[in-house]
Design an enzyme around this catalytic site. Structure first.
Site, PDB file in Angstrom:
ATOM      1  N   GLU A 125      -2.522  10.575   3.206  1.00 36.76           N
ATOM      2  CA  GLU A 125      -3.634  10.839   4.122  1.00 36.76           C
ATOM      3  C   GLU A 125      -3.562  12.302   4.544  1.00 36.76           C
ATOM      4  O   GLU A 125      -2.547  12.755   5.073  1.00 36.76           O
ATOM      5  CB  GLU A 125      -3.549   9.933   5.353  1.00 36.76           C
ATOM      6  N   GLU A 146       0.849  -1.200   0.000  1.00 37.22           N
ATOM      7  CA  GLU A 146       0.000   0.000   0.000  1.00 37.22           C
ATOM      8  C   GLU A 146       0.878   1.242   0.000  1.00 37.22           C
ATOM      9  O   GLU A 146       1.906   1.302   0.688  1.00 37.22           O
ATOM     10  CB  GLU A 146      -0.902  -0.013   1.237  1.00 37.22           C
ATOM     11  N   ASP A 149       0.213   5.345   0.662  1.00 41.35           N
ATOM     12  CA  ASP A 149      -0.834   6.224   1.193  1.00 41.35           C
ATOM     13  C   ASP A 149      -0.477   7.700   1.163  1.00 41.35           C
ATOM     14  O   ASP A 149       0.612   8.090   1.593  1.00 41.35           O
ATOM     15  CB  ASP A 149      -1.105   5.898   2.675  1.00 41.35           C
TER      16      ASP A 149
END
Length: 292
Positions: free
Chosen positions: A105, A101, A103
Site C-alpha cells: 500500500e 493476503e 499487501d
C-alpha cells in the site's frame, strides 16, 4: 572458498534470470487483468494503463485467474505532486472471512514529503502485521518494479528486486502460513484520508484531482488454479508440480539479498508492528523468528 562462493552466486544469478525470463514479461494488461471497479476511470496508452481517483470514484483491476505460489510483478509510477489522502495498492488475496493476503500500500503525502510504503500479511483473515518504510527514490518520478514471490517456504516483497520484507513459513513452530488458498492479483486506488497521511491529519485536496497511477510490464508466473477446483486439490497439485518457485535456491534469501534486507530495515523502515509494544504488549510469536 572465494571461487566456490563466486560460482554459487553466478549459478543463482543465472537461475533467477531464467525464472524472470519465463514470466509473461511482455503480457498486455487485458491478457492477465480486467477492471473490476469503475472501468470509466481507466485509460490506455500503448502498453501502459492509467487508473485515476477523483471525487466521484476510485478504481481497481483484478487478475482473470487465481494462483497458488509463484511470482507477480508490476511496474508502477505513482501519483505525482500532492497525493495526500490517497492510497494506491498492489496486492494478492484469496476470498472469504479466513482469507490470506499480501499487501503493498503506497500512502500518498503532501508535495515534497516522501511516499510511504506499507506492507501487510493476512493469514486466515488476520492482518495487523504492518511494516512501513520510505523509499530510496521518488516513486512518482518514474516506473519502478514491485514484486511478490510466494512459495512453500516464504513470501518475499521486493522493490526493484531488492527484498524489503520476508514472511517465513513457521508451521513447524505452530504458526499458520498462507499455503492453502489460491489468490487473485489486484490493484486499486482510493481515498483513505481518514488514516493514510499523517494518521489522517492531512486530508485529500480535491483541487489536485484526478490522481493518476500508471502501470506497465504486467507479469504473473505461477501455478494457475481453475476456479472449479477445490483449494485443497489446487494446493496439492501446486505443491507437487516442482515449479521453479520451489527450487531449493529460492527457499531463503541468498547472502546478498540478506544484506539488502538488513540495509532496508536499518535505513528506511519507520514502523514495524513487531516493535509496537503499545499495540502488542506481548511480542507476536512470529516476530521472534523473523528478526534479522
Amino acid at each position: 572458498m572465494a571461487s566456490s562462493s563466486s560460482s554459487t552466486f553466478i549459478t543463482l544469478a543465472l537461475f533467477l534470470s531464467l525464472c524472470v525470463s519465463s514470466a509473461k514479461s511482455t503480457a498486455k494488461f487485458d491478457e492477465l487483468f480486467q477492471p473490476y471497479w469503475a472501468p470509466d476511470h481507466f485509460t490506455f496508452d500503448g502498453e501502459a494503463v492509467n487508473m485515476k481517483l477523483d471525487n466521484f470514484s476510485g478504481a481497481g483491476f483484478s487478475s482473470k485467474s487465481k494462483y497458488m505460489f509463484g511470482r507477480v510483478n508490476i511496474q508502477i509510477k505513482l501519483v505525482k505532486g500532492d497525493s495526500a489522502g490517497t492510497v494506491t495498492a498492489f496486492y494478492m488475496s484469496s476470498e472469504g472471512s479466513k482469507h490470506h493476503e499480501f499487501d503493498f500500500e503506497f500512502l500518498g503525502n503532501t508535495t515534497g514529503e516522501p511516499y510511504l510504503v506499507q506492507t501487510n500479511v493476512y493469514v486466515n483473515g488476520v492482518g495487523n502485521r504492518e511494516q512501513r518504510l520510505n523509499l530510496w527514490f521518488d516513486p512518482a518520478a518514474d516506473f519502478h518494479s514491485y514484486s511478490i514471490l510466494w512459495n512453500q517456504r516464504q513470501v518475499v516483497f521486493m522493490v526493484d528486486e531488492t527484498p524489503i520484507r520476508v514472511h517465513t513459513n513457521l508451521e513447524h513452530k505452530g504458526i499458520p502460513f498462507p499455503n492453502d488458498q489460491a489468490m487473485g492479483v489486484y490493484s486499486s486506488i482510493w481515498n483513505a484520508d481518514d488514516w493514510a497521511t499523517q494518521g489522517g491529519l492531512v486530508k485529500t485536496d480535491w483541487t489536485h484531482a484526478p490522481f493518476v497511477a500508471t502501470y506497465k510490464a504486467f507479469e504473473i508466473d505461477g501455478c494457475e488454479c481453475p476456479v472449479t477446483t477445490a483449494d485443497s486439490d489446487n494446493a496439492k497439485r501446486c505443491a507437487s508440480t516442482g515449479g521453479w518457485w520451489d527450487q531449493p535456491v529460492l527457499s531463503e534469501l541468498n547472502v546478498h539479498q540478506n544484506h539488502q534486507l538488513i540495509w532496508v530495515r536499518a535505513n528506511h523502515m519507520i514502523y514495524d508492528y513487531c516493535s509496537d509494544t503499545a499495540r502488542f504488549p506481548s511480542v507476536p510469536e512470529e516476530c521472534e523468528h523473523h528478526r534479522h
